[in-house]
Design a protein around this motif. Structure first.
Motif, PDB file in Angstrom:
ATOM      1  N   ALA A 233      45.907  50.347  37.005  1.00  0.00           N
ATOM      2  CA  ALA A 233      46.151  49.299  37.277  1.00  0.00           C
ATOM      3  C   ALA A 233      47.812  49.300  37.450  1.00  0.00           C
ATOM      4  CB  ALA A 233      45.725  48.261  36.385  1.00  0.00           C
ATOM      5  N   THR A 402      42.654  43.737  33.813  1.00  0.00           N
ATOM      6  CA  THR A 402      43.280  43.944  35.224  1.00  0.00           C
ATOM      7  C   THR A 402      43.199  42.510  36.174  1.00  0.00           C
ATOM      8  OG1 THR A 402      42.892  46.258  34.941  1.00  0.00           O
ATOM      9  CG2 THR A 402      43.261  45.354  37.265  1.00  0.00           C
ATOM     10  N   ALA A 403      41.851  42.150  36.127  1.00  0.00           N
ATOM     11  CA  ALA A 403      41.429  40.943  36.733  1.00  0.00           C
ATOM     12  C   ALA A 403      42.222  39.673  36.588  1.00  0.00           C
ATOM     13  CB  ALA A 403      39.918  40.628  36.537  1.00  0.00           C
ATOM     14  N   ALA A 406      45.635  40.152  37.925  1.00  0.00           N
ATOM     15  CA  ALA A 406      45.685  40.131  39.394  1.00  0.00           C
ATOM     16  C   ALA A 406      45.664  38.710  39.869  1.00  0.00           C
ATOM     17  CB  ALA A 406      44.304  40.608  40.085  1.00  0.00           C
ATOM     18  N   GLU A 407      44.896  37.850  39.164  1.00  0.00           N
ATOM     19  CA  GLU A 407      44.781  36.545  39.464  1.00  0.00           C
ATOM     20  C   GLU A 407      46.087  35.648  39.234  1.00  0.00           C
ATOM     21  OE1 GLU A 407      42.185  34.668  36.439  1.00  0.00           O
ATOM     22  OE2 GLU A 407      40.128  35.766  37.366  1.00  0.00           O
ATOM     23  N   GLY A 409      49.094  37.252  39.756  1.00  0.00           N
ATOM     24  CA  GLY A 409      49.882  37.975  40.746  1.00  0.00           C
ATOM     25  C   GLY A 409      50.962  39.019  40.032  1.00  0.00           C
ATOM     26  N   LYS A 412      47.344  44.734  39.768  1.00  0.00           N
ATOM     27  CA  LYS A 412      46.112  44.875  40.667  1.00  0.00           C
ATOM     28  C   LYS A 412      45.386  46.274  40.256  1.00  0.00           C
ATOM     29  CE  LYS A 412      48.962  46.912  44.550  1.00  0.00           C
ATOM     30  NZ  LYS A 412      49.109  46.833  45.955  1.00  0.00           N
TER      31      LYS A 412
END
Length: 857
Positions: A233, A402-403, A406-407, A409, A412
């Motif tokens: 990530a 990681t998710a 990503a949510e 910002g 990723k």
């Protein structure tokens, strides 16, 4: 023939046949022949002043045997040689003596060529190439222009070794223990403008396509490790100074984010100065200066004591909002990843040592089965001390964290490569000049509009003293751009190459449509296309010429292309490539990169340059150590050729052991090989200098000898195909021993023996072939075929056992029944005493192998 002497006079025989091959162009490869093609290639040598050492002929002999064998099997064989002749030693010699590097290089090539020709290798000398020849490096420059147009070449500030006292850039090999090799002056790392090739754009293909090549597994693993693909990530840590933005890191273990207790940035990181608080400024500056004197290898050495300095600033951990101190440490390199890492000391050896040294917090966030494994713990487990994720298996947590990042910002999924872009310039004279001129923005725009297909999608620029310079490629029609004559080969003193001292070559008026140029000291020529330009002063590294040389061999005289489409289609890429394992990464990786670019451009029809690769082993000195001048254990092939002959040297190098093995040189062993060739000579040539009288035209050879001959033809062919030359020679020795015992032998059998000897010992084979009445030129004669029927024996060895113990054996007819075998056993004087008068309870019979009798005692 070389001589009518009865003696094996190799000093006459070998030069004679080498002259014959040269005069008759015996090894000339034909483009677009109707024959099947075979392309066998050695890694071409750098022609050093020391000349060949005994390690060179090992690999060259192997490929020569293959080449000669394949010709005999009906192939159109391409077996070329050339010179990887740009390089630092020639320039160093020029600096010391004032002699042009080209002169020294040509002297070295002349010596190398003499030595190689004395070894009798069947090279097609009409295809000889030299990377320093403008007709050759024109196409090296052309390939660079293709890379440039595709956006795969750019300039960047990169660290080099700089010696303030000598006022010059030094190569790695010119730096010893932090000092210049010449003078022993302190050196430091300094950033200079460099050309860089974007090899990372091909990282995935370079990795994936390894499955398509027949290479040693160890070499594939080395390339995989060098490319170093890792999934993880990309994470953003906000800085407490909002105006500085975020600190980006890559991690393969986002599941350990809760255990991050400090961050580290490289001493060269662009944010170092902004992040360093006033009270830490002096310490940081001193640390950066010390780090500048270290190589990347020294900085990343796992065994070295970790060092660092606190910047005074903090970042915010995006997973839990905690403040994380930012340290500066030299074990993080700016060239790898983002130049910044998150440190999780509980689960990384290096981070753990650093944290202990500087008394930084250590928080366990992964627990194994026991839950209290000693730290640092680097095994698998479940998360602990990670609110919201406790108890979760680490792999699952990795995906979920990681998710979550990503949510929000702040992260990723990312793939990172250990592979760095290729630093592709040297501050040297003796290298290919870059076909690049630096111009103003206005002139660049005009030239780009006139030649839109020659420029990259985005301009390549650099700024100096507030002025932005644009890289304008020369037109292909203006190639080659040759090196100018210089007054001195000493560096410029500014970090640039000696080319910066050649004013009339450096500063020019350039016609941007034709590439024509005139010194800027002259008046501006008439015409709208003439612009003011400054040539690039860097030169290409030695790797450049060796990245594509295997293609030039296909069509070396072509002035319109690096090779014609027809030659590229017919010859393709080498069917066998042989060279040292020391080139397992860089040369092979760089060549693969260039080849894939040429494949994408439609220049070459294959995506890989070397489908089959073999590494010969190292020949050690007699003392078992690697050969070197300082140890005094170097063996010069010239000495062996003078005392024992080329064929003896060739056979001995191949007989030492498996080609891929490391093996010591043994001067006593070469005597045995030489006696073997003398024995062959005596079996073929009589005391009167004529063919041995035991050789009779229509002699009926014994069945066992005929069988052995055909076994040898079969085995030698198979062994050559599989590069098992030592066992091929062993088989030839067995056959010669059998030949020696015969009172007479057929001429056909002897000629077939000489034919299969020829690839391994070609000079003596040529001489004996002609002395036995055959037309000169055994290399053009087809390989003898073995008869499968003659490999079958009418008799086999049957072993007799009594109660499982060996009691005797006998040669028996093939197809013997059990009763017949039992009858023979009863009549065998060694077996009979163990079965006479005893009851045979059971018989175990394997036809052609064993008869075991189980008897009552």
């Amino acid at each position: 023939m070389a001589t009518k002497s009865k003696d094996y006079n190799f000093l006459e025989i070998e030069p004679h046949w080498q002259s014959f091959w040269e005069k008759n162009r015996s090894f000339r490869a034909e483009n677009n022949s109707s024959k099947p093609k075979y392309y066998v290639l050695d890694m071409f040598p750098y022609p050093s002043g020391a000349g060949l050492h005994i390690g060179h002929p090992e690999g060259y002999t192997a490929t020569d045997i293959i080449a000669r064998y394949k010709r005999a099997k009906g192939f159109n064989v391409l077996h070329p040689i050339g010179w990887d002749a740009f390089g630092l030693p020639a320039e160093q010699h020029a600096v010391k003596t004032g002699t042009h590097p080209a002169s020294n290089t040509q002297n070295n090539i002349t010596n190398f060529k003499r030595q190689i020709q004395a070894l009798g290798f069947s090279y097609d000398w009409e295809r000889e190439i030299d990377t320093t020849d403008p007709k050759y490096f024109r196409w090296t420059q052309w390939i660079f222009l293709q890379l440039f147009k595709k956006g795969l070449a750019y300039v960047d500030e990169r660290p080099v070794w700089w010696c303030p006292e000598l006022r010059t850039v030094l190569a790695n090999e010119e730096v010893v223990d932090g000092k210049s090799e010449v003078g022993g002056f302190p050196v430091e790392r300094r950033n200079l403008r460099q050309w860089v090739l974007r090899i990372t754009a091909y990282a995935e293909r370079l990795l994936a396509d390894l499955k398509d090549v027949d290479w040693p597994d160890s070499t594939k693993r080395m390339q995989e490790a060098w490319i170093g693909r890792s999934e993880g990530a990309e994470v953003l840590f906000k800085l407490e100074q909002p105006e500085l933005g975020d600190l980006k890191i890559f991690t393969t273990r986002p599941d350990t984010l809760f255990g991050c207790t400090y961050m580290v940035i490289a001493p060269e990181h662009p944010l170092v100065e902004a992040l360093t608080t006033p009270e830490h400024k002096a310490a940081v500056e001193a640390y950066r200066k010390r780090a500048a004197a270290k190589s990347d290898l020294e900085r990343t050495d796992l065994a070295k004591e970790k060092s660092g300095v606190f910047s005074g600033s903090y970042a915010i951990n995006p997973i839990n909002g905690t403040r994380v101190p930012i340290w500066i440490a030299d074990y993080v390199l700016m060239g790898y990843g983002t130049g910044a890492i998150m440190a999780v000391p509980a689960h990384d050896d290096r981070d753990f040592e650093f944290a202990q040294q500087y008394q930084l917090p250590i928080i366990r966030v992964i627990a194994g089965e026991k839950g209290d494994e000693p730290l640092p713990y680097t095994g698998e487990g479940r998360l602990v001390n990670s609110p919201g994720y406790d108890g979760m298996p680490w792999e699952e947590a990795k995906k979920k964290i990681t998710a979550s990042l990503a949510e929000r910002g702040v992260g990723k999924v990312a793939v990172n490569y250990k592979l760095r872009d290729w630093l592709f310039s040297r501050q040297r004279y003796w290298g290919e000049p870059f076909p690049i001129a630096w111009v103003s923005e206005e002139d660049y725009r005009r030239a780009a509009a006139a030649r839109p297909n020659d420029v990259p999608p985005e301009p390549v620029t650099y700024a100096s003293e507030g002025v932005v310079h644009y890289a304008l490629p020369l037109p292909a029609s203006a190639l080659p751009l040759e090196l100018p004559e210089v007054q001195s080969y000493l560096p410029s003193g500014t970090g640039e190459s000696p080319l910066a001292n050649v004013a009339d070559w450096l500063e020019v008026w350039l016609d941007f449509t034709t590439g024509a140029s005139l010194p800027a000291s002259q008046p501006r020529p008439v015409g709208e296309d003439w612009i003011r330009a400054r040539r690039e002063t860097n030169t290409m590294p030695q790797w450049a010429g060796s990245c594509w040389y295997y293609l030039r061999f296909l069509d070396p005289q072509n002035s319109a292309a690096l090779a014609s489409p027809e030659a590229l289609k017919y010859w393709g890429v080498p069917d066998l490539y042989v060279g040292g394992a020391e080139h397992a990464v860089l040369h092979l990786l760089y060549a693969r990169f260039w080849h894939k670019v040429l494949f994408d451009l439609g220049v070459v029809p294959q995506s890989e340059p070397f489908t089959k690769l073999f590494h010969q082993g190292i020949i050690l000195g007699e003392d078992g150590e690697k050969m070197s001048k300082s140890r005094g254990n170097v063996v010069n092939p010239d000495t062996i050729i003078a005392s024992h002959g080329t064929d003896t040297l060739r056979l001995y190098l191949m007989f030492l052991g498996p080609l891929e093995a490391m093996k010591p040189w043994n001067p006593r062993g070469i005597e045995g090989v030489h006696r073997f060739l003398q024995k062959i000579w005596r079996e073929c040539i009589g005391e009167d200098g004529e063919p041995n009288k035991k050789i009779v035209d229509n002699a009926a050879d014994p069945a066992d000898f005929t069988k052995l001959l055909h076994e040898t033809i079969k085995k030698v062919g198979e062994d050559i195909e599989n590069l098992r030359f030592n066992t091929a020679i062993s088989q030839l020795m067995i056959l010669v021993n059998a030949l020696q015992k015969l009172p007479q032998v057929s001429r056909t059998a002897v000629l077939q023996f000489i034919q299969i000897l020829a690839p391994l010992a070609p000079h003596i084979a040529e001489e004996l072939w002609e002395r036995l009445g055959q037309p000169a030129g055994i290399q053009s004669v087809s390989w003898p075929a073995y008869d499968p029927a003659k490999l079958k024996s009418s008799e086999v060895k049957l072993v007799f056992q009594v109660n499982g113990k060996h009691r005797g054996d006998a040669l028996v007819p093939v197809g013997l029944t059990q009763d017949q075998a039992l009858e023979i056993a009863r009549g065998n004087e060694r077996v009979a005493p163990f079965i006479e008068g005893k009851n045979v309870k059971r018989i175990v019979y394997v036809p052609g192998k064993i008869l075991n009798l189980v008897v009552e005692n």
